[in-house]
Scaffold this active site. Structure first.
Site, PDB file in Angstrom:
ATOM      1  N   GLU A  50       0.679  -1.285  -0.376  1.00 54.63           N
ATOM      2  CA  GLU A  50      -0.159   0.303  -0.254  1.00 54.63           C
ATOM      3  C   GLU A  50       1.037   0.901   0.141  1.00 54.63           C
ATOM      4  O   GLU A  50       1.529   1.399   0.924  1.00 54.63           O
ATOM      5  CB  GLU A  50      -0.852  -0.711   0.891  1.00 54.63           C
ATOM      6  CG  GLU A  50      -1.998  -0.922   0.927  1.00 54.63           C
ATOM      7  CD  GLU A  50      -2.724  -1.065   3.056  1.00 54.63           C
ATOM      8  OE1 GLU A  50      -2.139  -0.318   3.209  1.00 54.63           O
ATOM      9  OE2 GLU A  50      -3.960  -1.767   2.781  1.00 54.63           O
ATOM     10  N   ASP A  61      -6.129   8.296  10.787  1.00 50.90           N
ATOM     11  CA  ASP A  61      -4.353   8.171  11.040  1.00 50.90           C
ATOM     12  C   ASP A  61      -3.991   8.394  12.418  1.00 50.90           C
ATOM     13  O   ASP A  61      -3.897   9.211  13.104  1.00 50.90           O
ATOM     14  CB  ASP A  61      -3.468   8.345   9.890  1.00 50.90           C
ATOM     15  CG  ASP A  61      -4.619   7.979   9.314  1.00 50.90           C
ATOM     16  OD1 ASP A  61      -4.443   6.321   9.137  1.00 50.90           O
ATOM     17  OD2 ASP A  61      -4.093   8.150   7.610  1.00 50.90           O
TER      18      ASP A  61
END
Length: 697
Positions: A50, A61
């Protein structure tokens, strides 16, 4: 491209292995090392990479991934440079599938079709877009399908069976299973959610043979094999970023290669190398509770082309649940009776004052002031806070979190939390804490905790980011009491509904005092709570002009302003499609205003629709002009307004000068200005000479 991902999982299954799915942010620590790191990941046994598209406001995040984003953005990484990196990696011999992972706004800015076509050209295999749920991704998914590029959906422990069925139906290569609620981060304590087998079993009921890759919290080889026992792939991201951060310059590729080999080693009981050690063993936890599915969204999610729910999957169900409770309250007279029962406590109805001397000074239309500054707490924010606290009670939540800029919403939230006996935490940018120290102390006096946010510009935008992250982690017990008409559906509608009391009262009061509607209503615009509260009841009254006054800062010909509707373009920010101040590459622009409450790069979706349809007009008021409005109201009416409101005062004065004397305008005084006296004192030596105001002694 999709086929290569499928073959990767099929080959691993035939070999009775798990696919190691790794994550690295593009351009971190720099482009050259990113390519070497990708080679190292492949050499270490990774089956899929990724490649992170860095974004300035990554609400899902944790601090490690955000640090990688920060470094990449300092290296001027754009989506175009991400494509260049994929091409260079392919040329350097990286052959395993590469999936581009990130947030939607940079892609939206670049163009969906153009993004997908370019990704295919350079050799990327697919996309994981954290804040693009399938309902909002219909066109994007169709283009992916046409180009043979994969669109990977995410599911979370909170995902209902009904929604799981939808997500599984759009998966064309694999499904990313988020193993636990919260933001990204390696499991530093060694804790893996032991309800994971039940979660994966539930996903497989709908996914059939579609592979599952599980992420969030994987750190050690033991984690890898335990998670792999119930999945087809294991995602590792934050730990890799952490290792790169700690690696000596030029050694990161070797470090991650060794780490991948360690993760996938056949004997997970072997000693853990010191550099990869974490703090413990797997913990036990009860299975995650699954909220019963909601049949449908009851209210429109969009205002024209604006609005929506562009959120990480972990937030979707709680927003659906919130909308359901709000919809039922909306149609429950007992709820509104309870809401109105607090009017005396709130100070409602607020006064509509005729500003006689200000009217004479301007020499035009009659000027009226809607005095929200006289409310309990000193601002309009109490209207929304009381309403949302009552919703939180219906949701069974016992803790409140909120963001604040100038501190007005923080104070109002702390007031309501104290009144209703709820725990309260307020997120506030560190810079705003400095310039609004009085309100910080007020919030603490009221028993709430203030968390200074030191990331980014340390202002309102960053406070929203941190509040959203905290909400995801504490969603079972906590209600996020958002302060403005921003964010994903249903927040803009909820805030508008509770703040509409401003415009509704104004309409009735003008009929009583002038036997007519006002000719214009004026309000300052940051996120939009007081402005949409004033404007909404007048939307259908075409004779009433609506004027929004944004923060022009140093001037819209400079980068130091917060004039989103004047200078922004359409994007996706904080969960909503709206006008956004952003760079050409889709990164969110830094903002500036003398007023902490207007220092925000987005705006509510309904205000965006009012601009787009030309129903309302919006102007930018500079810091110096704001002080002109501030001074005028102080000197002529004996009212010290908030700096936010002073933008509207200036805009209203200029409008009044242009209108005949038989016209009437109403200016919303959204808050009182005692909180801003120190800021005015600091700015007068700089801005005072521009407006001829010298208060030095």
């Amino acid at each position: 491209m999709t086929e290569q991902i499928k073959k990767t999982f099929l080959k691993a299954k035939e070999e009775n292995k798990n696919v190691l799915v790794t994550f690295v942010t593009c351009g971190f620590p720099n482009v050259d090392e990113t390519i070497k790191i990708m080679q190292g990941l492949q050499n270490g046994g990774a089956g899929i990479i990724e490649l992170g598209i860095p974004f300035s406001d990554a609400v899902a995040d944790g601090p490690t991934i955000c640090k990688g984003n920060e470094i990449a953005l300092k290296n001027n990484i754009t989506l175009e440079k991400v494509f260049e990196t994929v091409k260079l990696a392919r040329d350097a011999g990286v052959t395993i599938p590469i999936i581009l992972m990130g947030y939607y706004n940079p892609i939206f800015s670049y163009g969906d079709a153009k993004t997908i076509q370019k990704a295919k050209e350079v050799g990327a295999n697919g996309f994981i877009i954290v804040d693009l749920p399938p309902e909002e991704a219909v066109g994007f998914r169709e283009e992916c399908k046409k180009q043979g590029v994969s669109f990977v959906p995410l599911v979370a422990p909170s995902t209902t069976d009904r929604r799981m069925e939808l997500l599984a139906s759009v998966a064309d290569s694999f499904i990313y299973v988020v193993s636990r609620m919260g933001s990204t981060g390696s499991s530093a304590t060694g804790v893996i959610n032991t309800a994971l087998p039940q979660l994966c079993q539930r996903v497989r009921k709908f996914a059939g043979d579609t592979p599952l890759a599980v992420g969030f919290g994987v750190n050690t080889s033991e984690h890898f094999h335990q998670v792999g026992s119930v999945s087809d792939g294991v995602v590792v991201g934050s730990k890799i970023i952490d290792l790169i951060l700690k690696a000596e310059p030029g050694t990161a590729a070797t470090v991650v290669e060794e780490y991948c080999k360690y993760l996938t080693k056949e004997d997970p009981s072997a000693p853990v190398p010191k550099q990869f050690q974490s703090g413990g063993s797997v913990a036990t936890a009860p299975p995650a509770a699954v909220v019963e599915p909601i049949n449908e969204m009851y209210l429109p999610q969009k205002y024209g082309m604006f609005g929506g729910m562009y959120v990480p999957e972990a937030l979707t169900q709680c927003l659906v649940e919130l909308e359901s409770v709000f919809y039922k309250a909306l149609h429950d007279e007992k709820f509104w009776e309870e809401f109105r029962s607090y009017y005396e406590y709130m100070g409602r109805p607020s006064a509509l004052d005729y500003a006689k001397r200000l009217t004479e000074y301007c020499g035009g239309a009659h000027i009226w002031l809607k005095r929200e500054d006289l409310n309990h707490g000193g601002s309009h924010k109490i209207n929304n806070c009381i309403g949302q606290i009552l919703l939180a009670k219906r949701l069974g939540k016992n803790r409140i979190i909120a963001e604040t800029g100038a501190g007005q919403h923080g104070v109002a939230t702390a007031i309501c939390a104290a009144k209703f006996g709820m725990k309260c935490t307020i997120y506030m940018g560190a810079e705003d804490c400095r310039r609004q120290a009085l309100n910080v102390f007020r919030i603490r006096l009221l028993g709430a905790e203030v968390v200074p946010v030191t990331s980014g510009t340390q202002t309102l935008r960053d406070a929203v980011n941190e509040a959203l992250k905290a909400w995801v982690e504490q969603i079972d017990t906590t209600h996020y009491l958002i302060g403005s008409a921003i964010g994903p559906h249903p927040f803009p509608t909820i805030v508008k509904t509770f703040q509409s009391v401003i415009g509704e009262e104004t309409k009735a009061q003008m009929q009583e005092k002038r036997k007519k509607l006002p000719d214009a209503v004026v309000a300052c615009v940051g996120g939009g709570s007081n402005s949409i509260g004033m404007f909404s009841p007048f939307k259908a009254d075409k004779s009433v002009m609506m004027l929004g006054c944004e923060a022009g800062g140093d001037g819209v010909d400079t980068p130091k302003h917060s004039a989103t509707l004047t200078m922004g373009k359409v994007g996706v920010f904080h969960g909503v499609r709206t006008y956004v101040l952003q760079r050409e590459d889709g990164q969110i622009q830094d903002t500036h205003s003398i007023s902490a409450g207007l220092d925000y790069p987005g705006v509510g979706p309904e205000l965006s629709e009012l601009k787009y349809t030309n129903r309302a007009e919006f102007i930018a008021v500079t810091d110096a002009q704001c002080l002109e409005g501030f001074r005028a109201l102080c000197h002529l009416e004996g009212i010290i307004p908030a700096l936010e409101s002073s933008h509207a005062v200036y805009g209203g004065m200029e409008l009044a000068k242009k209108l005949p004397k038989d016209k009437d305008i109403v200016i919303t005084i959204s808050g009182r200005g005692d909180k801003d006296v120190q800021s005015v004192a600091e700015q007068l030596p700089i801005l005072g000479p521009k407006i001829g105001w010298d208060l030095r002694f």
